[in-house]
Design an enzyme around this catalytic site. Sequence first.
Site, mmCIF file in Angstrom:
data_model
loop_
_atom_site.group_PDB
_atom_site.id
_atom_site.type_symbol
_atom_site.label_atom_id
_atom_site.label_comp_id
_atom_site.label_asym_id
_atom_site.label_seq_id
_atom_site.Cartn_x
_atom_site.Cartn_y
_atom_site.Cartn_z
ATOM 1 N N ASP A 58 -7.854 -4.812 -0.273
ATOM 2 C CA ASP A 58 -8.511 -6.248 -1.210
ATOM 3 C C ASP A 58 -8.173 -7.534 -1.107
ATOM 4 O O ASP A 58 -8.808 -8.263 -1.479
ATOM 5 C CB ASP A 58 -7.778 -5.472 -2.513
ATOM 6 N N HIS B 265 1.008 -1.087 0.269
ATOM 7 C CA HIS B 265 0.076 -0.291 -0.105
ATOM 8 C C HIS B 265 1.250 1.243 -0.103
ATOM 9 O O HIS B 265 2.192 1.114 0.783
ATOM 10 C CB HIS B 265 -0.698 0.184 1.241
HETATM 11 N N1 ACO Z 1 4.405 -7.481 -4.393
HETATM 12 C C1 ACO Z 1 5.961 -7.352 -4.946
HETATM 13 N N2 ACO Z 1 6.540 -6.002 -5.057
HETATM 14 C C2 ACO Z 1 5.498 -5.727 -4.187
HETATM 15 C C3 ACO Z 1 4.021 -5.489 -4.340
HETATM 16 C C4 ACO Z 1 3.510 -6.167 -4.742
HETATM 17 N N3 ACO Z 1 2.105 -6.436 -4.557
HETATM 18 N N4 ACO Z 1 3.741 -3.895 -3.829
HETATM 19 C C5 ACO Z 1 5.520 -3.412 -4.142
HETATM 20 N N5 ACO Z 1 6.131 -4.096 -4.251
HETATM 21 C C6 ACO Z 1 7.743 -4.029 -4.430
HETATM 22 C C7 ACO Z 1 7.708 -3.083 -5.485
HETATM 23 O O1 ACO Z 1 8.496 -3.750 -6.481
HETATM 24 C C8 ACO Z 1 8.938 -1.913 -5.500
HETATM 25 O O2 ACO Z 1 9.988 -2.791 -4.506
HETATM 26 P P1 ACO Z 1 12.122 -1.815 -5.491
HETATM 27 O O3 ACO Z 1 11.508 -0.730 -4.591
HETATM 28 O O4 ACO Z 1 12.438 -2.615 -5.214
HETATM 29 O O5 ACO Z 1 10.984 -1.220 -6.629
HETATM 30 C C9 ACO Z 1 8.280 -1.910 -3.724
HETATM 31 O O6 ACO Z 1 7.138 -2.830 -3.695
HETATM 32 C C10 ACO Z 1 7.740 -0.621 -3.722
HETATM 33 O O7 ACO Z 1 6.395 -0.472 -4.709
HETATM 34 P P2 ACO Z 1 6.197 0.971 -5.136
HETATM 35 O O8 ACO Z 1 4.704 0.653 -6.269
HETATM 36 O O9 ACO Z 1 7.134 1.755 -5.418
HETATM 37 O O10 ACO Z 1 4.863 0.825 -4.190
HETATM 38 P P3 ACO Z 1 3.914 2.163 -4.749
HETATM 39 O O11 ACO Z 1 3.193 2.633 -2.964
HETATM 40 O O12 ACO Z 1 3.695 3.014 -5.716
HETATM 41 O O13 ACO Z 1 2.452 0.930 -4.625
HETATM 42 C C11 ACO Z 1 0.863 -0.320 -4.750
HETATM 43 C C12 ACO Z 1 2.056 0.302 -3.687
HETATM 44 C C13 ACO Z 1 0.437 0.176 -5.848
HETATM 45 C C14 ACO Z 1 -0.691 -0.589 -3.576
HETATM 46 C C15 ACO Z 1 1.705 -1.391 -4.792
HETATM 47 O O14 ACO Z 1 2.268 -2.133 -3.689
HETATM 48 C C16 ACO Z 1 0.625 -2.829 -5.754
HETATM 49 O O15 ACO Z 1 0.429 -2.458 -6.846
HETATM 50 N N6 ACO Z 1 -0.065 -3.482 -4.590
HETATM 51 C C17 ACO Z 1 -0.484 -4.783 -5.695
HETATM 52 C C18 ACO Z 1 -1.504 -3.843 -6.357
HETATM 53 C C19 ACO Z 1 -2.260 -3.718 -4.527
HETATM 54 O O16 ACO Z 1 -3.085 -4.530 -3.596
HETATM 55 N N7 ACO Z 1 -3.645 -2.636 -5.080
HETATM 56 C C20 ACO Z 1 -4.578 -2.750 -4.072
HETATM 57 C C21 ACO Z 1 -4.570 -1.371 -3.317
HETATM 58 S S1 ACO Z 1 -5.068 -0.690 -1.516
HETATM 59 C C22 ACO Z 1 -6.344 0.270 -2.257
HETATM 60 O O17 ACO Z 1 -6.603 0.518 -3.237
HETATM 61 C C23 ACO Z 1 -7.475 -0.040 -1.588
#
Ligand code: ACO
Length: 460
Positions: free
Chosen positions: A378, A321
Amino acid sequence: MLVIEAQNMAKSDSNEDGFTITDNKTGKSYDLPSRTGRMGNRLIDISKLYPQTGILTYDPGFSSTAACKSSITHIDGNKGVLLHRGYAIDELAMNSDYMEVCYLLLYGELPTPEQKEDFDNDIKNHTLLHEQLIRFYSGFMRSAHPMAVMVGVVGALSAFYHDQMDITDIDERRLAAHRIIAKMPTIGAYAYKYSLGMAFPMPRNQYTYSENLLQMMFSNPAEDYEINPVLARAIDRLLILHADHEQNASTSTVRLAGSSGANPYACVASGIASLWGPAHGGANEAVLKMLGEIGSVKNIQKYVKKAQDPDDPFRLMGFGHRVYKSYDPRATVMRESCHEVLQVLGIKDPKLELAMELEQIALNDPYFVDKKLYPNVDFYSGIIMSALGFPTSMFTVMFAIGRTVGWISHWKEMLVDDEHRIGRPRQLYLGEEKRPYVPMDKRGHTDKKTGWSWLWGGKR
Ligand code: ACO
């Protein structure tokens, strides 16, 4: 390089103690005020930075930028705290009903019994859809994604109430707000019924908001429908847990759309479009798809490894998140609710067992621990909704129904904010400098076989 220096770590929200930034290129220093909300981080107020210095800030994804002030919701992502108007989300989920939370978000206080009764009745008075609006459905393919139908039908509401959309008029704003909250379950349920080719059930005023949603979703016109209170309560809780979440992507979209003075129906339609994305509201649907793809507990390790591979686009959906770097408090409630529903319905869902195992493995894996990737709301909501009988395509619709009050509360708050202006971000321009126009016969030739893909970022 710009050097930013805190002048004084004051606790007040006065603008006297701020920051000084020094432009190392020119040696010039500028004073910037700080602001501190009642809770949360200290902020540098950069609203006058550009007019005073000609310098812009760069913050893709708004990770470090507060775009507005708000009194609706507070999140402490490190401690896993979510408060609506000061009330903790778990207390609201356990003690309130969704209508009460709607009232709280919209009007700032929990309602008195009289206010609650008036609010319930007013919402009930607006649940029906105009017959002409119902005709919109037949224009969609039966196979259309219900979120596509939602974007269209909710946007179309503005074509029905154009004479009552003066956003400068408090009564018309209230009417539009109540109307849209009231109609969302009807619009959502009809999107589902339309996909099945079934008759549209009328909303019924003897039911609560959530009972009515259940009835419109699952009743069969040939039979009486009996409300299961456990299911109705689970839906109500789900709506409460999705009601608002501060300046998330869809709420910010609604605010940005509304900042131009757009009508509330168009603004909510833009919020629905933003919510649909798999990184936001579409994640609950994506979780179920992912669990289906993983298939069995023995494959979990393989997928956990895939999620860690920087060259593999696969992510564990339902994990991570932008704000929570601790357990999402909504996920805690949702997890309990999930077990309750499955127990009451006597469902032994292999996907839930898979989800529980995945949760344990990911929570103990150094990659997820180090990056603070915890299960989000979620992760569990999809499993609950599937147990309740919702098809996966309806998951995000349920999220949209619950979130509508949040969108509308932020829209309402924005309109009376004396600092509110049209939202207009700036950019870091990396394109060509001014260059002379090249006539067609001087542009050389391309190989037609190359196709379009390289123009969209593909390899040539
Ligand atoms: N699985 C694997 N790796 C992940 C995940 C994941 N679910 N989420 C983040 N990471 C990793 C990224 O690859 C990144 O790695 P790095 O630093 O080596 O590049 C690091 O963790 C940080 O992730 P970001 O994408 O930069 O974080 P951001 O805050 O931009 O994204 C998000 C948050 C979009 C929710 C992300 O965690 C994601 O895509 N999760 C899966 C989708 C999801 O569950 N979305 C629901 C969000 S809650 C809602 O809307 C109610």
